[in-house]
Motif scaffolding. Structure first.
Motif, short mmCIF file in Angstrom:
data_model
loop_
_atom_site.label_atom_id
_atom_site.label_comp_id
_atom_site.label_asym_id
_atom_site.label_seq_id
_atom_site.Cartn_x
_atom_site.Cartn_y
_atom_site.Cartn_z
N UNK A 22 0.86 -1.15 0.10
CA UNK A 22 0.16 0.18 -0.20
C UNK A 22 0.92 1.22 -0.21
N UNK A 23 1.99 1.33 0.89
CA UNK A 23 2.84 2.33 0.79
C UNK A 23 3.74 2.43 -0.34
N UNK A 24 4.04 1.30 -0.96
CA UNK A 24 4.80 1.51 -2.31
C UNK A 24 3.98 2.08 -3.53
N UNK A 25 2.60 1.69 -3.59
CA UNK A 25 1.77 2.06 -4.47
C UNK A 25 0.93 3.39 -4.05
N UNK A 26 1.08 3.53 -3.06
CA UNK A 26 0.35 4.75 -2.42
C UNK A 26 -1.34 4.62 -2.92
N UNK A 27 -1.73 3.35 -2.22
CA UNK A 27 -3.32 3.16 -2.36
C UNK A 27 -3.73 2.64 -0.68
N UNK A 28 -4.89 2.65 -0.59
CA UNK A 28 -5.41 2.50 0.65
C UNK A 28 -5.47 1.11 0.98
N UNK A 29 -5.24 0.82 2.32
CA UNK A 29 -5.22 -0.62 2.91
C UNK A 29 -6.42 -0.93 3.92
N UNK A 30 -7.00 -1.90 3.76
CA UNK A 30 -8.38 -2.31 4.46
C UNK A 30 -7.91 -3.34 5.42
N UNK A 31 -8.50 -3.46 6.60
CA UNK A 31 -8.37 -4.63 7.59
C UNK A 31 -9.49 -5.41 7.53
N UNK A 32 -9.38 -6.70 7.12
CA UNK A 32 -10.92 -7.16 6.89
C UNK A 32 -11.56 -7.70 8.10
N UNK A 33 -10.68 -7.78 9.28
CA UNK A 33 -11.54 -7.73 10.82
C UNK A 33 -12.41 -6.49 10.93
N UNK A 34 -12.29 -5.55 10.37
CA UNK A 34 -13.05 -4.22 10.41
C UNK A 34 -14.24 -4.24 9.33
N UNK A 35 -14.57 -5.35 8.59
CA UNK A 35 -15.55 -5.42 7.68
C UNK A 35 -15.68 -4.23 6.89
N UNK A 36 -14.60 -3.89 6.11
CA UNK A 36 -14.67 -2.46 5.25
C UNK A 36 -15.73 -2.71 4.00
N UNK A 37 -16.17 -1.79 3.82
CA UNK A 37 -17.07 -1.65 2.49
C UNK A 37 -16.25 -0.98 1.39
#
Length: 112
Positions: A22-37
């Motif tokens: 995510x840092x290298x590509x500068x894109x958002x990172x989501x933790x599946x434990x938080x059930x992201x939309x």
């Protein structure tokens, strides 16, 4: 191209991988434990470990409920502490994970 990363981590290894990509590509990172939309994503990187030659159930749950009109392509990144990660059991698990996503009409970029 709108991209993102979603990960499920038991030991913290997959989280480290996801955050580094995510840092290298500068894109958002989501933790599946938080059930992201996760919505409107051209390419979603899915990061998870392989545990006892099986994909994590949380990752499989995400794949089952994912809306393929919002996520157009997926790239699977997996890790394993297996002594022989190139084994047939490991490769079969990876193929099953890719096929679950591809069966939803969204191509999965996968290589075992």
């Amino acid at each position: 191209m709108n991209s993102a990363i979603a990960y499920y981590s038991v030991t913290g290894h997959s989280k480290k991988i996801a955050n580094a990509v995510g840092e290298a590509l500068q894109i958002p990172v989501y933790d599946l434990k938080k059930n992201p939309d996760i919505a409107d994503c051209d390419l979603l990187f899915l990061v998870s470990g392989i545990y006892r030659a099986a994909a994590d159930p949380k990752m499989l749950t995400l794949l089952k409920r994912m809306d393929n009109t919002k996520v157009r392509k997926a790239a699977l990144l997996t890790s394993s502490a297996a002594r022989s990660p190139g084994s047939a059991r490991h490769a079969n698990c990876f193929k099953r994970l890719a096929s679950r996503f591809s069966s939803k009409s969204t191509p999965a970029l996968a290589h075992s």
